[in-house]
Structures are given as structure tokens and as C-alpha cells.
Design a protein around this motif. Structure first.
Motif, PDB file in Angstrom:
ATOM      1  N   GLY A 186     -27.321  61.604  53.305  1.00  0.00           N
ATOM      2  CA  GLY A 186     -27.006  62.639  54.283  1.00  0.00           C
ATOM      3  C   GLY A 186     -25.891  62.315  55.245  1.00  0.00           C
ATOM      4  O   GLY A 186     -25.608  63.087  56.161  1.00  0.00           O
ATOM      5  N   HIS A 187     -25.210  61.171  55.060  1.00  0.00           N
ATOM      6  CA  HIS A 187     -24.122  60.793  55.972  1.00  0.00           C
ATOM      7  C   HIS A 187     -22.742  61.048  55.360  1.00  0.00           C
ATOM      8  O   HIS A 187     -21.742  60.554  55.872  1.00  0.00           O
ATOM      9  CB  HIS A 187     -24.248  59.315  56.367  1.00  0.00           C
ATOM     10  CG  HIS A 187     -25.327  59.048  57.358  1.00  0.00           C
ATOM     11  ND1 HIS A 187     -25.155  59.162  58.721  1.00  0.00           N
ATOM     12  CD2 HIS A 187     -26.625  58.695  57.184  1.00  0.00           C
ATOM     13  CE1 HIS A 187     -26.282  58.875  59.337  1.00  0.00           C
ATOM     14  NE2 HIS A 187     -27.195  58.576  58.421  1.00  0.00           N
ATOM     15  N   GLY A 188     -22.694  61.837  54.288  1.00  0.00           N
ATOM     16  CA  GLY A 188     -21.417  62.164  53.667  1.00  0.00           C
ATOM     17  C   GLY A 188     -20.858  63.467  54.185  1.00  0.00           C
ATOM     18  O   GLY A 188     -21.101  63.871  55.328  1.00  0.00           O
ATOM     19  N   GLY A 189     -20.091  64.172  53.333  1.00  0.00           N
ATOM     20  CA  GLY A 189     -19.472  65.425  53.733  1.00  0.00           C
ATOM     21  C   GLY A 189     -20.487  66.541  53.869  1.00  0.00           C
ATOM     22  O   GLY A 189     -21.578  66.495  53.294  1.00  0.00           O
ATOM     23  N   PRO A 190     -20.140  67.597  54.649  1.00  0.00           N
ATOM     24  CA  PRO A 190     -21.059  68.719  54.850  1.00  0.00           C
ATOM     25  C   PRO A 190     -21.274  69.499  53.560  1.00  0.00           C
ATOM     26  O   PRO A 190     -20.389  69.554  52.693  1.00  0.00           O
ATOM     27  CB  PRO A 190     -20.344  69.576  55.908  1.00  0.00           C
ATOM     28  CG  PRO A 190     -18.899  69.221  55.765  1.00  0.00           C
ATOM     29  CD  PRO A 190     -18.865  67.781  55.373  1.00  0.00           C
ATOM     30  N   GLY A 191     -22.457  70.095  53.423  1.00  0.00           N
ATOM     31  CA  GLY A 191     -22.775  70.874  52.237  1.00  0.00           C
ATOM     32  C   GLY A 191     -22.013  72.190  52.188  1.00  0.00           C
ATOM     33  O   GLY A 191     -21.432  72.632  53.178  1.00  0.00           O
ATOM     34  N   VAL A 192     -22.035  72.799  51.020  1.00  0.00           N
ATOM     35  CA  VAL A 192     -21.374  74.088  50.804  1.00  0.00           C
ATOM     36  C   VAL A 192     -22.412  75.196  50.835  1.00  0.00           C
ATOM     37  O   VAL A 192     -23.472  75.080  50.224  1.00  0.00           O
ATOM     38  CB  VAL A 192     -20.632  74.090  49.439  1.00  0.00           C
ATOM     39  CG1 VAL A 192     -19.983  75.444  49.182  1.00  0.00           C
ATOM     40  CG2 VAL A 192     -19.592  72.991  49.405  1.00  0.00           C
ATOM     41  N   ASN A 193     -22.102  76.277  51.575  1.00  0.00           N
ATOM     42  CA  ASN A 193     -23.018  77.423  51.675  1.00  0.00           C
ATOM     43  C   ASN A 193     -24.417  77.017  52.150  1.00  0.00           C
ATOM     44  O   ASN A 193     -25.429  77.507  51.647  1.00  0.00           O
ATOM     45  CB  ASN A 193     -23.133  78.145  50.333  1.00  0.00           C
ATOM     46  CG  ASN A 193     -21.851  78.853  49.955  1.00  0.00           C
ATOM     47  OD1 ASN A 193     -20.999  79.094  50.802  1.00  0.00           O
ATOM     48  ND2 ASN A 193     -21.698  79.182  48.690  1.00  0.00           N
ATOM     49  N   GLY A 194     -24.456  76.096  53.106  1.00  0.00           N
ATOM     50  CA  GLY A 194     -25.745  75.679  53.652  1.00  0.00           C
ATOM     51  C   GLY A 194     -26.458  74.624  52.838  1.00  0.00           C
ATOM     52  O   GLY A 194     -27.626  74.320  53.105  1.00  0.00           O
ATOM     53  N   GLY A 195     -25.782  74.031  51.853  1.00  0.00           N
ATOM     54  CA  GLY A 195     -26.397  72.981  51.048  1.00  0.00           C
ATOM     55  C   GLY A 195     -26.509  71.682  51.823  1.00  0.00           C
ATOM     56  O   GLY A 195     -25.960  71.544  52.917  1.00  0.00           O
ATOM     57  N   PRO A 196     -27.206  70.697  51.260  1.00  0.00           N
ATOM     58  CA  PRO A 196     -27.389  69.411  51.966  1.00  0.00           C
ATOM     59  C   PRO A 196     -26.082  68.627  52.048  1.00  0.00           C
ATOM     60  O   PRO A 196     -25.184  68.804  51.222  1.00  0.00           O
ATOM     61  CB  PRO A 196     -28.407  68.681  51.087  1.00  0.00           C
ATOM     62  CG  PRO A 196     -28.214  69.259  49.723  1.00  0.00           C
ATOM     63  CD  PRO A 196     -27.861  70.705  49.937  1.00  0.00           C
ATOM     64  N   SER A 197     -26.000  67.771  53.040  1.00  0.00           N
ATOM     65  CA  SER A 197     -24.825  66.909  53.176  1.00  0.00           C
ATOM     66  C   SER A 197     -24.796  65.879  52.045  1.00  0.00           C
ATOM     67  O   SER A 197     -25.834  65.543  51.465  1.00  0.00           O
ATOM     68  CB  SER A 197     -24.845  66.183  54.524  1.00  0.00           C
ATOM     69  OG  SER A 197     -24.737  67.109  55.591  1.00  0.00           O
ATOM     70  N   GLY A 198     -23.604  65.403  51.760  1.00  0.00           N
ATOM     71  CA  GLY A 198     -23.475  64.350  50.764  1.00  0.00           C
ATOM     72  C   GLY A 198     -23.964  63.015  51.307  1.00  0.00           C
ATOM     73  O   GLY A 198     -24.456  62.929  52.442  1.00  0.00           O
TER      74      GLY A 198
END
Length: 304
Positions: A186-198
């Protein structure tokens, strides 16, 4: 989305081995790291591109997707699934004017058309009355390197660093090794369309130490002793990770002899209280500036 040639960014060709990619990334990361280029926006931009390229090409699975889908590697499989779903929905249905079979779906449409409709920018595909093709996707994983010296790697300790403007604090267990990678979910890039972070993947970089060579959980070191100590025996002071100790030298010790000090090596990763051994190799120094008296004594020993 414009095509980004990750191979070109790393300066390797498409047939490069994983080791080639790792070496190229480390070389460029040291050159472009923000700490070495304070205030240089161009270097900062290139460093971000470099990390993005390494994230994809250093992972064999991601690399295979990139080679297949190009800039759409992250959602390429979603495209194929959506296409198959549309084929099933429209298969055999008559839309007038000669029909529209699943085999005809997508003709003349490339990945870019699909992703424009998926994430905005037009295209009837994504706005079909049968439901939106958009979905939630995990954000981009981020790869980073963390430099540690050998002594830091031998001690459990907290460390704080900054990734994409966010401070991250972790506890590094004693015993980590060079090239070891850990994942922070969860400390990566933000998710797309409300998905989880990378996720954030941290690779430890532990350069060579001037005193010790690490071999697994053991450490190797060399210590010089004079000829007289080697012949007659005595003591020699040696370094360990915990300080200096005196080591007894047996009479008649040969050059290159190695002795083992149990439990004086490197801590075993995530096994508190367990340590490797310290292997000490003697380097016997032969005197080069003998006095006449010393030469005479050696002659006597030679002829005795």
C-alpha cells in the motif's frame, strides 16, 4: 498515453538479462539520485522515469506484459477480458445492416482506443448502455534502493526515508543481505478509479566492507602476523563486529592458515541470538630489512 521505451531509459536492449537490467539501474540511480542533484528538476524527472522503468523490467512477469502490451501493460489483461465479455454479449445478435458478430468486435480499434474509453476521452465502447467497462485497478508498484553499510545491516534499527514526497518509517531486522528485497503493502502509487494503492519494494544495497567479507552468515577477515609470532606463537589483536579481541597464535603457524571463531560472524536474519562464525586467515609477513646479526642467526638456523 504516449509510448515510453523503458529499455531505452535504462540503456539496455530488449534481449538484456535480468542482471544487465539490475546493473544498469544501479548505475543510473546513483547518478540521478535527488540527494546528489539537489534542486535539479530534470534529474528528478529522469530519476522517476528510471524507477518506473526498473519496476517494470526488473519483474519478469511485468516485463512480459510490457513486451506484449506496451504502455498499457498494467491493464492489458483487463482489455482482453473485457473484449471477451463483449464478444459473448454480442455474439449472434443482429444490430441491423448485416449484423455484428463477436469475431468482428474491435476491428480497427487498438489498445489506445480501448483505454481512452475506459478512463475517459471518448469512444462508445466504454459508455455502452450494457454497462461501463471501467473498473478499479491497483496502483503502480514502486521500487527503491536503500543503502546500508555492513555494520548497519548487522543491527536491528529503525530507518526513515522519503518516497514520492511521503515519509516512510520501517524497522530493518539485523541480518539483511545485499540485494534482498522487502515489500511494503500500500505504499506505492495511488489506485485507479478508487482501486487499492500499489506496493513499495525496497532493495537493500550493502557495499563491500574494508574489514570483512560476508559469506552467508559467516564473515571472513585477514590479519597480519610477523614471522617470529608465526614460528614461536603468541597473540594477535583482531577486529570483530562487536570490537577487538586477542587471539592466540599457535607456534608453527603457516602462512594462509585459517581459524574459526564461533558465533563472531553475522547475525542470522530474523533468528535472534543466532550468529555465523568469523573466519580469520593469517598473513605471515617475512622481514625484509634484517641486520647482519639477524641474518647470521638465520644462517645458523638454516645449517642446524
Amino acid at each position: 498515453m504516449a509510448y515510453i521505451d523503458y529499455y531505452s531509459i535504462l540503456g539496455v536492449d530488449k534481449n538484456a538479462t535480468q542482471d544487465d537490467i539490475k546493473k544498469a539501474y544501479r548505475k543510473l540511480a546513483r547518478k540521478l539520485h535527488p540527494d546528489l542533484n539537489p534542486g535539479d528538476k530534470e534529474a528528478e524527472r529522469k530519476f522517476k522515469e528510471l524507477n518506473e522503468a526498473n519496476e517494470v523490467l526488473s519483474n519478469p512477469e511485468n516485463r512480459a506484459k510490457y513486451d506484449k502490451y506496451g504502455e498499457h501493460w498494467k491493464h492489458g489483461e483487463e482489455y482482453e477480458k473485457a473484449q471477451q465479455q463483449q464478444q459473448r454479449q454480442y455474439q449472434g445478435q443482429d444490430f441491423g445492416g448485416g449484423g455484428f458478430s463477436g469475431a468482428d468486435f474491435g476491428e480497427g480499434e487498438d489498445f489506445s482506443d480501448f483505454f481512452q474509453s475506459m478512463f475517459g476521452g471518448g469512444g462508445g465502447f466504454g459508455r455502452s448502455s450494457r454497462g461501463s467497462a471501467s473498473g478499479k485497478f491497483k496502483g503502480q508498484d514502486v521500487h527503491a534502493e536503500l543503502n546500508l553499510n555492513l555494520r548497519d545491516a548487522a543491527v536491528t534499527h529503525p530507518q526513515t526515508f522519503e518516497i514520492n514526497g511521503k515519509k516512510v518509517r520501517i524497522t530493518i531486522p539485523a541480518g539483511v543481505y545485499d540485494g534482498q528485497q522487502i515489500k511494503l503493502k500500500g505504499h506505492g502509487g495511488p489506485g485507479v478509479n478508487g482501486g487499492p494503492s500499489g506496493d513499495l519494494f525496497i532493495t537493500f544495497n550493502i557495499p563491500a566492507d574494508p574489514d570483512f567479507e560476508r559469506v552467508g552468515d559467516n564473515l571472513k577477515t585477514k590479519v597480519s602476523i610477523d614471522l617470529y609470532t608465526a614460528v614461536l606463537g603468541g597473540e594477535v589483536n583482531i577486529k570483530t563486529l562487536e570490537g577487538s579481541v586477542n587471539l592466540k597464535v599457535k607456534p608453527g603457524t603457516q602462512n594462509g592458515t585459517t581459524v574459526r571463531l564461533k558465533g563472531k560472524g553475522f547475525p542470522v536474519y530474523k533468528k535472534e541470538g543466532h550468529y555465523g562464525d568469523l573466519l580469520v586467515t593469517y598473513d605471515v609477513k617475512i622481514p625484509t630489512q634484517l641486520t647482519d646479526k639477524q641474518k647470521e642467526l638465520f644462517e645458523q638456523l638454516k645449517n642446524s
